[in-house]
Design a protein around this motif. Structure first.
Motif, short mmCIF file in Angstrom:
data_model
loop_
_atom_site.label_atom_id
_atom_site.label_comp_id
_atom_site.label_asym_id
_atom_site.label_seq_id
_atom_site.Cartn_x
_atom_site.Cartn_y
_atom_site.Cartn_z
N ASP A 12 24.31 -6.95 36.30
CA ASP A 12 25.35 -7.19 37.30
C ASP A 12 26.44 -8.12 36.75
N LYS A 13 26.03 -9.15 36.01
CA LYS A 13 27.01 -10.08 35.43
C LYS A 13 27.92 -9.37 34.44
N ALA A 14 27.37 -8.50 33.62
CA ALA A 14 28.19 -7.75 32.66
C ALA A 14 29.13 -6.81 33.39
N ALA A 15 28.65 -6.15 34.43
CA ALA A 15 29.50 -5.23 35.20
C ALA A 15 30.67 -5.97 35.83
N GLU A 16 30.42 -7.15 36.37
CA GLU A 16 31.50 -7.94 36.96
C GLU A 16 32.53 -8.32 35.90
N ARG A 17 32.08 -8.69 34.71
CA ARG A 17 33.00 -9.06 33.64
C ARG A 17 33.80 -7.85 33.16
N VAL A 18 33.15 -6.68 33.07
CA VAL A 18 33.86 -5.46 32.68
C VAL A 18 34.94 -5.15 33.71
N LYS A 19 34.63 -5.27 35.00
CA LYS A 19 35.64 -5.04 36.06
C LYS A 19 36.82 -5.98 35.87
N TYR A 20 36.52 -7.27 35.63
CA TYR A 20 37.57 -8.26 35.42
C TYR A 20 38.45 -7.87 34.23
N LEU A 21 37.84 -7.49 33.12
CA LEU A 21 38.60 -7.14 31.92
C LEU A 21 39.44 -5.89 32.13
N ILE A 22 38.89 -4.90 32.82
CA ILE A 22 39.65 -3.67 33.07
C ILE A 22 40.85 -3.98 33.96
N ASN A 23 40.65 -4.80 34.99
CA ASN A 23 41.76 -5.17 35.87
C ASN A 23 42.80 -6.01 35.14
N LYS A 24 42.38 -6.79 34.16
CA LYS A 24 43.28 -7.63 33.37
C LYS A 24 44.04 -6.81 32.33
N GLY A 25 43.46 -5.70 31.87
CA GLY A 25 44.09 -4.85 30.85
C GLY A 25 45.28 -4.11 31.43
N ASP A 26 45.98 -3.38 30.56
CA ASP A 26 47.13 -2.65 31.09
C ASP A 26 46.66 -1.48 31.95
N GLU A 27 47.61 -0.86 32.64
CA GLU A 27 47.28 0.12 33.67
C GLU A 27 46.58 1.38 33.18
N ASN A 28 46.65 1.69 31.90
CA ASN A 28 46.00 2.92 31.43
C ASN A 28 44.57 2.70 30.93
#
Length: 134
Positions: A12-28
């Motif tokens: 769950d902790k890794a999934a939350e961090r992946v979500k954060y990174l994807i949202n922080k990355g550019d739109e594509n």
């Protein structure tokens, strides 16, 4: 290829961090790509990068609201691994608990696998014929 079970599991902790990174990355950015590179004193290093799309022959893992792409060259190193996220006062990053690892270097940056983990199945004439990469 691995439709019944994911190649790796994600905490769950890794999934939350992946979500954060994807949202922080550019739109594509569609997800993160996990691969393995030759590196370090033990032989291999995990590589995590932004992925705008799946590449040919990549495995796609969709779990816990995230998408992870597995580089096809890394599959044999990652089967059964667990991806976690850890933070401490001095460092933070993805951790991989990998049953294929037989050693890690002192700093933990690189790992090695046994030659038996490097099984390569050639085009067999009989189903039980397996060639071992040494």
């Amino acid at each position: 290829m691995f439709s019944d079970k994911n190649i790796i599991s994600v905490t769950d902790k890794a999934a939350e961090r992946v979500k954060y990174l994807i949202n922080k990355g550019d739109e594509n950015v569609k997800g993160l790509r996990i691969g393995v590179k030759s590196s370090g004193c033990s032989g291999f290093k995990y590589n995590v990068e932004y992925a705008p799309e799946a590449k040919e022959f990549e495995e796609t893992i969709s779990t816990k609201g995230i998408t992870i792409f597995i580089d096809p060259a890394a599959v044999m190193f990652l089967v059964g691994a667990e991806m976690d996220w850890s933070e401490s006062k001095f460092s933070s990053g993805f951790d991989f608990k990998n049953p294929n690892e037989v050693a890690r270097c002192g700093c933990g940056e690189s790992f090695s696998v046994s030659s038996l983990s490097l099984i390569h199945i050639s085009e067999p004439t009989r189903p039980e014929r397996i060639a071992y990469a040494v």
